[in-house]
Design a protein around this motif. Structure first.
Motif, PDB file in Angstrom:
ATOM      1  N   ASP A   1      50.805   9.585  22.660  1.00 39.75           N
ATOM      2  CA  ASP A   1      50.808  10.979  23.077  1.00 39.75           C
ATOM      3  C   ASP A   1      49.795  11.228  24.191  1.00 39.75           C
ATOM      4  O   ASP A   1      50.102  11.902  25.184  1.00 39.75           O
ATOM      5  CB  ASP A   1      50.509  11.888  21.884  1.00 39.75           C
ATOM      6  N   MET A   2      48.599  10.708  24.056  1.00 38.94           N
ATOM      7  CA  MET A   2      47.573  10.924  25.077  1.00 38.94           C
ATOM      8  C   MET A   2      47.966  10.248  26.388  1.00 38.94           C
ATOM      9  O   MET A   2      47.767  10.802  27.474  1.00 38.94           O
ATOM     10  CB  MET A   2      46.215  10.405  24.608  1.00 38.94           C
ATOM     11  N   ALA A   3      48.535   9.050  26.295  1.00 43.61           N
ATOM     12  CA  ALA A   3      48.992   8.371  27.508  1.00 43.61           C
ATOM     13  C   ALA A   3      50.089   9.156  28.193  1.00 43.61           C
ATOM     14  O   ALA A   3      50.123   9.288  29.418  1.00 43.61           O
ATOM     15  CB  ALA A   3      49.487   6.965  27.164  1.00 43.61           C
ATOM     16  N   SER A   4      50.989   9.720  27.393  1.00 44.28           N
ATOM     17  CA  SER A   4      52.079  10.520  27.950  1.00 44.28           C
ATOM     18  C   SER A   4      51.540  11.768  28.629  1.00 44.28           C
ATOM     19  O   SER A   4      51.989  12.145  29.718  1.00 44.28           O
ATOM     20  CB  SER A   4      53.063  10.908  26.842  1.00 44.28           C
ATOM     21  N   ARG A   5      50.574  12.425  28.012  1.00 44.12           N
ATOM     22  CA  ARG A   5      50.032  13.658  28.583  1.00 44.12           C
ATOM     23  C   ARG A   5      49.299  13.387  29.893  1.00 44.12           C
ATOM     24  O   ARG A   5      49.230  14.262  30.751  1.00 44.12           O
ATOM     25  CB  ARG A   5      49.105  14.348  27.576  1.00 44.12           C
ATOM     26  N   GLU A   6      48.753  12.204  30.033  1.00 43.68           N
ATOM     27  CA  GLU A   6      48.084  11.857  31.287  1.00 43.68           C
ATOM     28  C   GLU A   6      49.066  11.804  32.454  1.00 43.68           C
ATOM     29  O   GLU A   6      48.675  11.970  33.606  1.00 43.68           O
ATOM     30  CB  GLU A   6      47.382  10.508  31.156  1.00 43.68           C
ATOM     31  N   ILE A   7      50.335  11.577  32.161  1.00 46.01           N
ATOM     32  CA  ILE A   7      51.321  11.477  33.239  1.00 46.01           C
ATOM     33  C   ILE A   7      52.362  12.591  33.157  1.00 46.01           C
ATOM     34  O   ILE A   7      53.449  12.499  33.737  1.00 46.01           O
ATOM     35  CB  ILE A   7      52.012  10.095  33.239  1.00 46.01           C
ATOM     36  N   GLY A   8      52.036  13.670  32.404  1.00 43.41           N
ATOM     37  CA  GLY A   8      52.836  14.878  32.463  1.00 43.41           C
ATOM     38  C   GLY A   8      53.905  15.066  31.420  1.00 43.41           C
ATOM     39  O   GLY A   8      54.734  15.967  31.545  1.00 43.41           O
ATOM     40  N   SER A   9      53.926  14.257  30.365  1.00 39.02           N
ATOM     41  CA  SER A   9      54.891  14.450  29.286  1.00 39.02           C
ATOM     42  C   SER A   9      54.147  14.367  27.959  1.00 39.02           C
ATOM     43  O   SER A   9      52.925  14.231  27.932  1.00 39.02           O
ATOM     44  CB  SER A   9      56.013  13.403  29.358  1.00 39.02           C
ATOM     45  N   SER A  10      54.849  14.471  26.870  1.00 45.38           N
ATOM     46  CA  SER A  10      54.189  14.370  25.568  1.00 45.38           C
ATOM     47  C   SER A  10      55.223  14.051  24.514  1.00 45.38           C
ATOM     48  O   SER A  10      56.435  14.095  24.770  1.00 45.38           O
ATOM     49  CB  SER A  10      53.478  15.686  25.204  1.00 45.38           C
ATOM     50  N   LEU A  11      54.755  13.736  23.323  1.00 50.06           N
ATOM     51  CA  LEU A  11      55.671  13.570  22.202  1.00 50.06           C
ATOM     52  C   LEU A  11      56.305  14.919  21.873  1.00 50.06           C
ATOM     53  O   LEU A  11      55.679  15.966  22.024  1.00 50.06           O
ATOM     54  CB  LEU A  11      54.916  13.057  20.975  1.00 50.06           C
ATOM     55  N   ASP A  12      57.534  14.882  21.421  1.00 50.86           N
ATOM     56  CA  ASP A  12      58.198  16.110  20.997  1.00 50.86           C
ATOM     57  C   ASP A  12      57.523  16.606  19.722  1.00 50.86           C
ATOM     58  O   ASP A  12      57.521  15.897  18.695  1.00 50.86           O
ATOM     59  CB  ASP A  12      59.675  15.832  20.728  1.00 50.86           C
ATOM     60  N   PRO A  13      56.906  17.790  19.743  1.00 54.80           N
ATOM     61  CA  PRO A  13      56.194  18.268  18.553  1.00 54.80           C
ATOM     62  C   PRO A  13      57.097  18.519  17.353  1.00 54.80           C
ATOM     63  O   PRO A  13      56.618  18.750  16.252  1.00 54.80           O
ATOM     64  CB  PRO A  13      55.545  19.578  19.036  1.00 54.80           C
ATOM     65  N   ARG A  14      58.421  18.458  17.565  1.00 52.26           N
ATOM     66  CA  ARG A  14      59.356  18.671  16.454  1.00 52.26           C
ATOM     67  C   ARG A  14      59.817  17.359  15.819  1.00 52.26           C
ATOM     68  O   ARG A  14      60.657  17.371  14.914  1.00 52.26           O
ATOM     69  CB  ARG A  14      60.581  19.425  16.966  1.00 52.26           C
ATOM     70  N   SER A  15      59.319  16.229  16.258  1.00 46.94           N
ATOM     71  CA  SER A  15      59.872  14.934  15.869  1.00 46.94           C
ATOM     72  C   SER A  15      59.718  14.661  14.378  1.00 46.94           C
ATOM     73  O   SER A  15      58.778  15.111  13.722  1.00 46.94           O
ATOM     74  CB  SER A  15      59.207  13.811  16.675  1.00 46.94           C
ATOM     75  N   ASP A  16      60.671  13.901  13.856  1.00 40.72           N
ATOM     76  CA  ASP A  16      60.635  13.526  12.438  1.00 40.72           C
ATOM     77  C   ASP A  16      59.414  12.674  12.127  1.00 40.72           C
ATOM     78  O   ASP A  16      58.845  12.761  11.028  1.00 40.72           O
ATOM     79  CB  ASP A  16      61.914  12.761  12.067  1.00 40.72           C
ATOM     80  N   ASN A  17      59.012  11.828  13.066  1.00 44.20           N
ATOM     81  CA  ASN A  17      57.836  10.987  12.831  1.00 44.20           C
ATOM     82  C   ASN A  17      56.592  11.837  12.617  1.00 44.20           C
ATOM     83  O   ASN A  17      55.778  11.564  11.719  1.00 44.20           O
ATOM     84  CB  ASN A  17      57.607  10.040  14.015  1.00 44.20           C
ATOM     85  N   LEU A  18      56.419  12.870  13.433  1.00 42.28           N
ATOM     86  CA  LEU A  18      55.265  13.745  13.272  1.00 42.28           C
ATOM     87  C   LEU A  18      55.359  14.541  11.976  1.00 42.28           C
ATOM     88  O   LEU A  18      54.349  14.784  11.311  1.00 42.28           O
ATOM     89  CB  LEU A  18      55.142  14.690  14.466  1.00 42.28           C
ATOM     90  N   ASP A  19      56.561  14.945  11.586  1.00 40.66           N
ATOM     91  CA  ASP A  19      56.697  15.685  10.332  1.00 40.66           C
ATOM     92  C   ASP A  19      56.385  14.786   9.142  1.00 40.66           C
ATOM     93  O   ASP A  19      55.807  15.228   8.144  1.00 40.66           O
ATOM     94  CB  ASP A  19      58.101  16.263  10.203  1.00 40.66           C
ATOM     95  N   SER A  20      56.737  13.526   9.252  1.00 38.84           N
ATOM     96  CA  SER A  20      56.382  12.578   8.189  1.00 38.84           C
ATOM     97  C   SER A  20      54.867  12.446   8.083  1.00 38.84           C
ATOM     98  O   SER A  20      54.309  12.411   6.975  1.00 38.84           O
ATOM     99  CB  SER A  20      57.012  11.207   8.481  1.00 38.84           C
ATOM    100  N   LEU A  21      54.184  12.408   9.229  1.00 32.04           N
ATOM    101  CA  LEU A  21      52.722  12.352   9.217  1.00 32.04           C
ATOM    102  C   LEU A  21      52.124  13.632   8.625  1.00 32.04           C
ATOM    103  O   LEU A  21      51.136  13.586   7.894  1.00 32.04           O
ATOM    104  CB  LEU A  21      52.190  12.131  10.626  1.00 32.04           C
ATOM    105  N   ARG A  22      52.732  14.775   8.934  1.00 29.08           N
ATOM    106  CA  ARG A  22      52.233  16.034   8.357  1.00 29.08           C
ATOM    107  C   ARG A  22      52.325  16.010   6.834  1.00 29.08           C
ATOM    108  O   ARG A  22      51.375  16.409   6.132  1.00 29.08           O
ATOM    109  CB  ARG A  22      53.039  17.208   8.905  1.00 29.08           C
ATOM    110  N   LYS A  23      53.437  15.547   6.321  1.00 28.31           N
ATOM    111  CA  LYS A  23      53.612  15.493   4.872  1.00 28.31           C
ATOM    112  C   LYS A  23      52.609  14.538   4.230  1.00 28.31           C
ATOM    113  O   LYS A  23      52.052  14.828   3.160  1.00 28.31           O
ATOM    114  CB  LYS A  23      55.039  15.078   4.536  1.00 28.31           C
ATOM    115  N   ARG A  24      52.365  13.421   4.870  1.00 28.38           N
ATOM    116  CA  ARG A  24      51.372  12.473   4.333  1.00 28.38           C
ATOM    117  C   ARG A  24      49.954  13.044   4.437  1.00 28.38           C
ATOM    118  O   ARG A  24      49.117  12.795   3.571  1.00 28.38           O
ATOM    119  CB  ARG A  24      51.484  11.135   5.062  1.00 28.38           C
TER     120      ARG A  24
END
Length: 593
Positions: free
Chosen positions: A56-79
């Motif tokens: 995510d940080m690497a992506s933001r350095e070049i103008g993009s980012s992880l999709d904040p709605r992604s299933d992977n991030l939601d799995s991390l939220r639940k954990r």
């Protein structure tokens, strides 16, 4: 704690190298073992969090980012909820920056799936931990930077606003507050202006709970289904008069709401046809029916650009004499997306036909090095898209690339404050071709450099992170004190030196004597501890430092002029609202006794 660290920004290349495993592992330090030895959280979870953060940080350095709605991030939220937060103290002892990263990465989902209040609570927790452990960050290897999450802090109400110093009183309806859900999600991307305007007003000194003293009435509703519900359903419902009891007072002429994407259909707009639209869009055609804004009552506003994306654009912004391209356009067109066929965006096709193959012209579909090309071009072509507006216009201010507007129906924002002819070119869309190329080639380099300078000077009017903070009557001239308990620790504010900590005034004077200082973090001498601190910093923009809360007993002061504070979209919007309010058409409303 002296805040000497955080002196160097983490580059995208360094982070990507870390993802690839080409960098050495960070030395184990206190609160950074991240091996599961001090809590119930597994080593594997911390490794996953670190990998996601790196990407995510690497992506933001070049103008993009992880999709904040992604299933992977939601799995991390639940954990996080199941494993980390119930054992928070021990999790912090094991992996403090892993905890902070986990909160920030999943904060949008916490808001969407749990509540805004829960997101505020976790943001406060992350701030407190970041403040506590900031000195350990450089040696930890975690590429955390609070400036990349500044938008969340503002959306969550961590800072106050002065409503741009207006004397207007604004009443906010609560009958549509249920249409302001998922604030962090709707506050992301180019259609996020409505969410940010609402957050700004929520913290504003101009808001009144007494409708009798209100000059204007604001109806909040966020982009998407919530906005549609407000316009298409509630404003037409049988109980609309009860939901919007002050609408009839002046037939809605003293009401306003934000349109951060599509203009409403005329039949949907009927109950609010006299109201003021804060709109990114001036003209569009949907389902064969044209829609347009009214310059007599509506206010054009810019689209939203995330702070981390702005930072990435400025990183590639080259001086005029280092730019190798004359013009650039890369984006979707009728050959890549059916939307542009449906809305007859032929100007994009004409651009490709006219300029493809010319060595100093870079045109075509989306490319991976889009940012670099924009930052290396003198002129950015800004054609209409599926409608008259496009976010590329506002991006050009941060790329330092003089915009050539090729959208005949587009009205630009803030024309009474921004000298658009001095920093841009507007050209008829049907004359794209050799004539335009020769015109651009004929502009002297000195003139291009002057236009670029004016463009960058006006960029602050298109940055929704500007305009926050309240200058108090007791504040010394040229200084702004931010909310209590907040300090600047991000890489956007570099450490300079330590100053005189005997008083806040002495600390500010230390900064004034150092030409490399424009912000101070100050802690007063405590009767119990007997010591204070004064840390001098240089911020890229002292009018919008990325602050960290949870710093009890500390305060941050920015050296900013009134002119700097007045350069923001909110100040421009309020100046326009003041003019509209002064010239509202007289009406008794639909009835009188």
């Amino acid at each position: 704690m002296c805040f000497v660290r955080l002196r160097t920004a983490v580059t995208a290349a360094a982070v990507l190298a870390a993802v690839a495993g080409s960098t050495a592992a960070a030395a184990e330090t206190p609160f950074n073992a991240c091996d599961g030895s001090k809590s119930h959280v597994s080593k594997e979870l911390w490794a996953e969090v670190r990998q996601v953060l790196d990407i995510d940080m690497a992506s933001r350095e070049i103008g993009s980012s992880l999709d904040p709605r992604s299933d992977n991030l939601d799995s991390l939220r639940k954990r996080m909820n199941a494993e980390v937060l119930p054992d928070l103290d021990n999790a912090v002892k094991d992996c403090a920056f892993g905890v902070i990263s986990l909160i920030w990465l999943t904060l949008s989902l916490t808001d969407a799936e749990e509540s805004l209040q829960r997101a505020q609570e976790l943001q406060a927790t992350a701030d407190r931990l970041y403040f506590q452990f900031a000195d350990l960050l450089e040696d930890s290897g975690w590429p955390l930077d609070p400036s990349k999450f500044l938008g969340y802090r503002l959306l969550l109400g961590a800072e106050r606003s002065s409503c741009a110093g207006t004397s207007l009183k604004v009443y906010m309806y609560n009958s549509t507050l249920d249409l302001t859900k998922q604030r962090l999600r709707t506050g992301f991307g180019m259609m996020a202006a409505a969410s940010h305007i609402h957050a700004y007003l929520e913290q504003g000194s101009c808001v009144t709970e007494d409708p009798a003293e209100a000059d204007l009435f604001f109806v909040p509703a966020y982009h998407g289904a919530q906005y549609d519900e407000f316009l298409e359903v509630r404003s037409h419902a049988p109980d609309a008069a009860e939901r919007f009891p002050y609408l009839a007072r002046k037939r809605g002429a003293d009401h306003f709401f934000a349109v951060s994407a599509n203009l409403p259909d005329w039949k949907d707009l009927a109950p609010l046809r006299h109201s003021m639209l804060l709109t990114v869009e001036s003209w569009q055609t949907n389902d064969g029916v044209p829609r347009w804004y009214s310059p007599w009552k509506d206010i054009m506003i810019p689209g939203y650009i995330d702070r981390w994306r702005i930072d990435a654009m400025r990183q590639v912004n080259k001086p005029t004499d280092e730019r190798g391209f004359l013009l650039v356009f890369h984006g979707n067109h009728p050959g890549t997306h059916k939307l542009y066929v449906e809305h007859k965006a032929q100007v994009r096709t004409r651009i490709l036909e006219a300029f493809s193959g010319i060595p100093d012209c870079s045109v075509g579909g989306p490319v991976s090095d889009f940012f670099e090309r924009m930052g290396r071009s003198h002129f950015c072509l800004v054609p209409r898209g599926s409608s008259a507006w496009t976010i590329h216009l506002y991006e050009s201010f941060f790329f330092g690339c003089v915009p050539v507007i090729l959208s005949d129906q587009l009205e630009v924002p803030f024309q009474s404050l921004v000298d658009w002819p001095a920093l841009s070119i507007k050209w008829p869309a049907d004359r794209v071709g050799t004539e335009l190329l020769e015109h651009l080639r004929g502009i002297p380099l000195e003139r291009i450099a002057e236009m670029k300078q004016r463009l960058e000077e006006a960029a602050c009017f298109f940055d929704f992170h500007r305009g926050w903070g309240v200058r108090r009557p007791e504040d010394p001239p040229g200084w702004l004190r931010w909310s209590a308990g907040a300090v600047a620790l991000g890489v956007d504010c570099k450490y300079v030196a330590h100053g005189n900590a005997s008083s806040a005034e002495a600390c500010r004077q230390s900064c004034e004597k150092d030409p490399g200082c424009n912000l101070v973090n100050f802690q007063a001498v405590s009767g119990e501890l007997g010591e204070g601190d004064c840390v001098l910093r240089f911020c890229q923009d002292p009018a919008q430092p990325a602050l960290t809360g949870g710093a009890v007993g500390w305060e941050a002061w920015s050296a900013v002029s009134d002119k700097q504070l007045a350069c923001s979209p909110y100040h421009a919007i309020f100046r326009e609202l003041e003019v509209r309010q002064q010239h509202l058409p007289f009406t008794h409303g639909p009835f009188w006794e």
